[in-house]
Design a protein around this motif. Structure first.
Motif, PDB file in Angstrom:
ATOM      1  N   PHE A 184      28.404  29.441-100.162  1.00 26.45           N
ATOM      2  CA  PHE A 184      29.854  29.473-100.382  1.00 26.45           C
ATOM      3  C   PHE A 184      30.212  28.767-101.686  1.00 26.45           C
ATOM      4  O   PHE A 184      29.449  27.950-102.195  1.00 26.45           O
ATOM      5  CB  PHE A 184      30.595  28.813 -99.203  1.00 26.45           C
ATOM      6  CG  PHE A 184      30.321  29.497 -97.896  1.00 26.45           C
ATOM      7  CD1 PHE A 184      30.914  30.715 -97.598  1.00 26.45           C
ATOM      8  CD2 PHE A 184      29.438  28.944 -96.981  1.00 26.45           C
ATOM      9  CE1 PHE A 184      30.647  31.364 -96.395  1.00 26.45           C
ATOM     10  CE2 PHE A 184      29.162  29.579 -95.779  1.00 26.45           C
ATOM     11  CZ  PHE A 184      29.764  30.791 -95.491  1.00 26.45           C
ATOM     12  N   GLN A 185      31.389  29.109-102.187  1.00 29.66           N
ATOM     13  CA  GLN A 185      31.868  28.523-103.440  1.00 29.66           C
ATOM     14  C   GLN A 185      32.449  27.140-103.179  1.00 29.66           C
ATOM     15  O   GLN A 185      33.345  26.986-102.351  1.00 29.66           O
ATOM     16  CB  GLN A 185      32.975  29.430-104.012  1.00 29.66           C
ATOM     17  CG  GLN A 185      33.155  29.276-105.499  1.00 29.66           C
ATOM     18  CD  GLN A 185      32.285  30.232-106.283  1.00 29.66           C
ATOM     19  OE1 GLN A 185      32.203  31.389-105.960  1.00 29.66           O
ATOM     20  NE2 GLN A 185      31.619  29.739-107.304  1.00 29.66           N
ATOM     21  N   GLN A 186      31.935  26.146-103.901  1.00 31.93           N
ATOM     22  CA  GLN A 186      32.521  24.798-103.817  1.00 31.93           C
ATOM     23  C   GLN A 186      33.338  24.605-105.098  1.00 31.93           C
ATOM     24  O   GLN A 186      32.773  24.341-106.141  1.00 31.93           O
ATOM     25  CB  GLN A 186      31.414  23.730-103.741  1.00 31.93           C
ATOM     26  CG  GLN A 186      30.400  23.951-102.634  1.00 31.93           C
ATOM     27  CD  GLN A 186      31.028  23.899-101.245  1.00 31.93           C
ATOM     28  OE1 GLN A 186      31.989  23.167-101.026  1.00 31.93           O
ATOM     29  NE2 GLN A 186      30.505  24.682-100.315  1.00 31.93           N
ATOM     30  N   GLY A 187      34.632  24.788-105.022  1.00 38.05           N
ATOM     31  CA  GLY A 187      35.461  24.630-106.233  1.00 38.05           C
ATOM     32  C   GLY A 187      35.585  25.927-107.012  1.00 38.05           C
ATOM     33  O   GLY A 187      35.032  26.953-106.634  1.00 38.05           O
ATOM     34  N   ARG A 188      36.292  25.863-108.119  1.00 35.12           N
ATOM     35  CA  ARG A 188      36.614  27.056-108.909  1.00 35.12           C
ATOM     36  C   ARG A 188      35.453  27.381-109.853  1.00 35.12           C
ATOM     37  O   ARG A 188      35.005  26.522-110.611  1.00 35.12           O
ATOM     38  CB  ARG A 188      37.877  26.745-109.725  1.00 35.12           C
ATOM     39  CG  ARG A 188      38.609  27.951-110.230  1.00 35.12           C
ATOM     40  CD  ARG A 188      39.874  27.520-110.933  1.00 35.12           C
ATOM     41  NE  ARG A 188      39.565  26.859-112.206  1.00 35.12           N
ATOM     42  CZ  ARG A 188      40.260  27.019-113.322  1.00 35.12           C
ATOM     43  NH1 ARG A 188      41.318  27.789-113.322  1.00 35.12           N
ATOM     44  NH2 ARG A 188      39.941  26.394-114.416  1.00 35.12           N
ATOM     45  N   PRO A 189      34.947  28.638-109.823  1.00 37.23           N
ATOM     46  CA  PRO A 189      33.810  28.970-110.703  1.00 37.23           C
ATOM     47  C   PRO A 189      34.254  28.989-112.167  1.00 37.23           C
ATOM     48  O   PRO A 189      35.408  29.283-112.468  1.00 37.23           O
ATOM     49  CB  PRO A 189      33.414  30.381-110.245  1.00 37.23           C
ATOM     50  CG  PRO A 189      34.671  30.966-109.689  1.00 37.23           C
ATOM     51  CD  PRO A 189      35.437  29.817-109.087  1.00 37.23           C
ATOM     52  N   GLN A 190      33.319  28.707-113.065  1.00 37.42           N
ATOM     53  CA  GLN A 190      33.644  28.798-114.502  1.00 37.42           C
ATOM     54  C   GLN A 190      33.155  30.103-115.096  1.00 37.42           C
ATOM     55  O   GLN A 190      33.563  30.483-116.187  1.00 37.42           O
ATOM     56  CB  GLN A 190      33.017  27.611-115.237  1.00 37.42           C
ATOM     57  CG  GLN A 190      33.718  26.310-114.878  1.00 37.42           C
ATOM     58  CD  GLN A 190      32.980  25.109-115.427  1.00 37.42           C
ATOM     59  OE1 GLN A 190      31.753  25.122-115.547  1.00 37.42           O
ATOM     60  NE2 GLN A 190      33.705  24.071-115.752  1.00 37.42           N
ATOM     61  N   GLU A 191      32.262  30.785-114.375  1.00 32.99           N
ATOM     62  CA  GLU A 191      31.752  32.081-114.838  1.00 32.99           C
ATOM     63  C   GLU A 191      31.831  33.077-113.685  1.00 32.99           C
ATOM     64  O   GLU A 191      31.380  32.769-112.582  1.00 32.99           O
ATOM     65  CB  GLU A 191      30.303  31.954-115.299  1.00 32.99           C
ATOM     66  CG  GLU A 191      30.154  31.085-116.532  1.00 32.99           C
ATOM     67  CD  GLU A 191      28.693  30.969-116.964  1.00 32.99           C
ATOM     68  OE1 GLU A 191      28.454  30.945-118.165  1.00 32.99           O
ATOM     69  OE2 GLU A 191      27.814  30.898-116.087  1.00 32.99           O
ATOM     70  N   VAL A 192      32.388  34.235-113.971  1.00 34.53           N
ATOM     71  CA  VAL A 192      32.564  35.264-112.930  1.00 34.53           C
ATOM     72  C   VAL A 192      32.116  36.613-113.487  1.00 34.53           C
ATOM     73  O   VAL A 192      32.567  37.023-114.567  1.00 34.53           O
ATOM     74  CB  VAL A 192      34.047  35.372-112.485  1.00 34.53           C
ATOM     75  CG1 VAL A 192      34.207  36.456-111.428  1.00 34.53           C
ATOM     76  CG2 VAL A 192      34.561  34.035-111.966  1.00 34.53           C
ATOM     77  N   VAL A 193      31.221  37.285-112.773  1.00 37.91           N
ATOM     78  CA  VAL A 193      30.867  38.669-113.109  1.00 37.91           C
ATOM     79  C   VAL A 193      31.484  39.559-112.042  1.00 37.91           C
ATOM     80  O   VAL A 193      31.223  39.379-110.849  1.00 37.91           O
ATOM     81  CB  VAL A 193      29.332  38.875-113.156  1.00 37.91           C
ATOM     82  CG1 VAL A 193      28.999  40.358-113.362  1.00 37.91           C
ATOM     83  CG2 VAL A 193      28.715  38.038-114.278  1.00 37.91           C
ATOM     84  N   ILE A 194      32.338  40.487-112.470  1.00 38.79           N
ATOM     85  CA  ILE A 194      32.935  41.450-111.531  1.00 38.79           C
ATOM     86  C   ILE A 194      32.270  42.798-111.786  1.00 38.79           C
ATOM     87  O   ILE A 194      32.306  43.315-112.908  1.00 38.79           O
ATOM     88  CB  ILE A 194      34.459  41.559-111.731  1.00 38.79           C
ATOM     89  CG1 ILE A 194      35.124  40.195-111.471  1.00 38.79           C
ATOM     90  CG2 ILE A 194      35.051  42.625-110.796  1.00 38.79           C
ATOM     91  CD1 ILE A 194      36.630  40.171-111.712  1.00 38.79           C
ATOM     92  N   PHE A 195      31.612  43.328-110.757  1.00 36.24           N
ATOM     93  CA  PHE A 195      30.943  44.623-110.895  1.00 36.24           C
ATOM     94  C   PHE A 195      31.719  45.666-110.099  1.00 36.24           C
ATOM     95  O   PHE A 195      31.956  45.488-108.901  1.00 36.24           O
ATOM     96  CB  PHE A 195      29.492  44.562-110.401  1.00 36.24           C
ATOM     97  CG  PHE A 195      28.742  45.827-110.741  1.00 36.24           C
ATOM     98  CD1 PHE A 195      28.076  45.949-111.947  1.00 36.24           C
ATOM     99  CD2 PHE A 195      28.764  46.927-109.883  1.00 36.24           C
ATOM    100  CE1 PHE A 195      27.422  47.134-112.296  1.00 36.24           C
ATOM    101  CE2 PHE A 195      28.120  48.112-110.211  1.00 36.24           C
ATOM    102  CZ  PHE A 195      27.436  48.213-111.427  1.00 36.24           C
ATOM    103  N   ILE A 196      32.127  46.756-110.771  1.00 34.22           N
ATOM    104  CA  ILE A 196      32.871  47.825-110.093  1.00 34.22           C
ATOM    105  C   ILE A 196      31.931  49.006-109.838  1.00 34.22           C
ATOM    106  O   ILE A 196      31.513  49.705-110.767  1.00 34.22           O
ATOM    107  CB  ILE A 196      34.102  48.288-110.913  1.00 34.22           C
ATOM    108  CG1 ILE A 196      34.992  47.084-111.272  1.00 34.22           C
ATOM    109  CG2 ILE A 196      34.899  49.324-110.121  1.00 34.22           C
ATOM    110  CD1 ILE A 196      36.260  47.439-112.047  1.00 34.22           C
ATOM    111  N   VAL A 197      31.579  49.193-108.569  1.00 35.74           N
ATOM    112  CA  VAL A 197      30.738  50.334-108.188  1.00 35.74           C
ATOM    113  C   VAL A 197      31.590  51.591-108.384  1.00 35.74           C
ATOM    114  O   VAL A 197      32.673  51.704-107.828  1.00 35.74           O
ATOM    115  CB  VAL A 197      30.339  50.241-106.695  1.00 35.74           C
ATOM    116  CG1 VAL A 197      29.372  51.368-106.344  1.00 35.74           C
ATOM    117  CG2 VAL A 197      29.721  48.898-106.380  1.00 35.74           C
TER     118      VAL A 197
END
Length: 565
Positions: free
Chosen positions: A498-511
């Protein structure tokens, strides 16, 4: 320059330590990876005198022992077979083998067995199994993109292959960034869930050692979502430069094919649109069409001033100065011609297809309420002989997505009207794929009070440009992530990470594919200094033509399989 730099760095490392004349051997996917990351003149500087495709190398018998062969391939069984055949009777002096993803142990053993003459100098994995079209936007260029639309029961054979390819692509992104993410997916999408789970299995179980990078305080996030959650973006006409070129002419691996638009000089028949190689494009790729025209005029004026100063060559010294500047002058000349050609061609298409008229109604359908006015506007355009069939189809689809529950009777009237003109077009299948019951996000921003208030406030302030009011659903998704409000119930986590806190890097993949409108949203979001860096990726880069083709193909395959059953 995150993704583009990663790819360029890999190519540099492949080529710079191997001295002497080289042949670079690629497959149909890595040729895109290299062509987007590296120009031909840069390859020449690295002493690459020949670029070949691996299957055509298999057909040739000519010995070239004076060349060193640098292979950069996806580790597919087909490519390994090609390599084994080529190593059995080597044509080149040395073989340097690089793979764009994780090699299996058996593949390494097979290659070692085939290298009886010991020509292989090295085997390495360089994780560039994606095409970095912009610093924060990548694609996997998957040919059978429509497969994501098919239920597993319909397409049991191709679906695993599709999922494996996506998992490979996502894995190589994180290996090149040296990160292991927390993974979430869109709850309403079976294929997003499957890809997210398989990616987690690869990163946390099968290859956990490979992904065991130095821990960050907050892990990066990978979010896997389904194109069908926002079918509006790929149906809309575009009015910002990069997105508009792709919508009206088409961009493939940052290249635009202009051979079909009249008599152009040879060097203008295919042009490159890359933010890395073209300063004017970089400055203007997200600007709207009206501003582009004025900026191109300024570019032309600037060029004319330079041309005039070049005409006043009086002395040998003047001539020497001009010759020094000549490559720069030629480059500028090519650049000016390229942008003038593109904008002229797009203006012609806009006029011929009456796109300003069409687009105004599209934006109303996507952004504002008012079913009665919308029905009237779409009906008028269907009756207008100047409107092309494809634009009629898109308008009816947008209306269907917006008002499928509110006005089924009028919807049938529009379907019938469209069918009476062209039986070929079936707008109804967009609802089967991406109707309101299939979607997670609040696509039209009309189901919660806060959004209604926000839209009213935006309306009162006045919309800057009627043609670019639409914001993709992705924009809201990025806002939710930035504020820590992405709902667990809609976007569950995979496993117990699980995420602890706000991520600084995010990859969004659109199938199912991204759009340039969405990559613009990502670039603007990254420029806003929110403290989070977003990267967008997808199976292909869509325009409306490609999206409609995928819908049609998905529908055709679903129909033929139910007929067989």
């Amino acid at each position: 320059m995150v993704l583009v730099s990663a790819v360029r760095d890999y190519i540099n490392r492949m080529l710079q330590d191997i001295s002497g004349m080289k042949v670079l051997i690629l497959d149909s996917h890595t040729v895109s990876v290299v062509s987007v990351g590296y120009s031909q003149s840069e390859l020449l500087q690295k002493e690459v005198f020949l670029v070949e495709l691996v299957d055509s190398v298999s057909k040739s018998k000519e010995s070239m022992s004076h060349l060193k062969a640098v292979y950069f391939l996806r580790p597919t069984s087909e490519n390994i077979q090609h390599l084994r055949r080529q190593l059995a009777s080597p044509r080149f002096g040395e073989y340097h083998l690089f793979f764009s993803n994780i090699l299996k142990d058996t593949q390494i053993h097979n290659l070692a067995d085939s290298d009886e003459q010991e020509v292989v100098q090295q085997i390495q994995e360089f994780y560039a199994d994606f095409v970095a079209i912009d610093p924060y936007h990548f694609t996997l260029n998957m040919p059978s993109n429509h497969i994501y639309m098919l239920p597993a029961v319909v397409d049991t054979s191709n679906l695993p292959h599709f999922c494996d390819r996506v998992v490979d692509g996502i894995a190589s992104i994180f290996l090149s960034l040296k990160r292991r993410p927390i993974i979430r997916y869109q709850r309403t999408s079976d294929i997003a869930k499957r890809i997210a789970q398989e990616t987690a299995r690869l990163m946390y179980q099968k290859e956990s050692g490979l992904f065991d990078f130095r821990r960050m305080e907050v892990s990066p996030l990978l979010l896997v979502i389904d194109r069908r959650d926002d079918p509006v973006v790929p149906l809309l006409n575009q009015w910002t430069y990069q997105a508009m070129v792709h919508e009206l002419i088409g961009i493939q691996d940052n290249k635009v094919d202009l051979r079909n638009i009249g008599k152009l000089p040879k060097d203008q028949q295919e042009v490159v649109l890359s933010s890395e190689q073209d300063a004017f494009f970089k400055a203007n790729m997200y600007e709207n069409f009206g501003d582009i025209g004025m900026n191109i005029k300024r570019l032309v004026d600037e060029f004319q001033q330079i041309s005039k100063s070049n005409q006043s060559i009086q002395t040998i010294e003047d001539m020497a100065k001009f010759v020094d500047k000549y490559p720069e002058y030629r480059k500028m000349h090519g650049n000016v011609s390229k942008h003038v050609t593109l904008v002229t061609e797009m203006s012609k298409i806009v006029e011929e297809r009456k796109l300003m008229l069409v687009s105004q109604t599209e934006q109303e359908l996507a952004c504002n309420g008012g079913q009665v006015a919308a029905f009237e506007a779409v009906t008028n355009l269907l009756n207008n002989e100047s409107i092309s069939d494809i634009d009629r189809l898109r308008l009816v689809m947008l209306y269907a997505l917006r008002y499928e529950k509110e006005s089924p009777v009028q919807l049938m009237q529009l379907f019938n009207k469209l069918a009476s003109r062209s039986a070929k077009y079936k707008p109804g299948f967009v609802l089967k794929q991406a109707g309101v019951d299939k979607r997670t996000g609040d696509l039209f921003g009309n189901r919660d009070l806060l959004n209604i208030a926000r839209n009213m406030a935006r309306g009162l302030k006045g919309v800057e440009n009627v043609y670019t009011q639409h914001q993709p659903l992705l924009f809201q998704t990025m806002e939710s992530i930035s504020k820590g409000r992405l709902r667990d119930v809609d976007y569950p986590y995979v496993g117990n990470h699980f995420q602890q806190g706000r991520p600084q890097e995010v990859v969004i993949f659109i199938v199912g594919g991204t759009t340039y409108e969405e990559s613009r949203s990502v670039a603007l979001q990254n420029a806003s200094n929110s403290g989070i860096r977003f990267i967008l990726g997808g199976s292909v880069v869509l325009n409306s033509k490609r999206f409609l083709k995928d819908l049609e193909e998905g529908q055709r395959m679903a129909r033929s399989s139910t007929a067989v059953v």
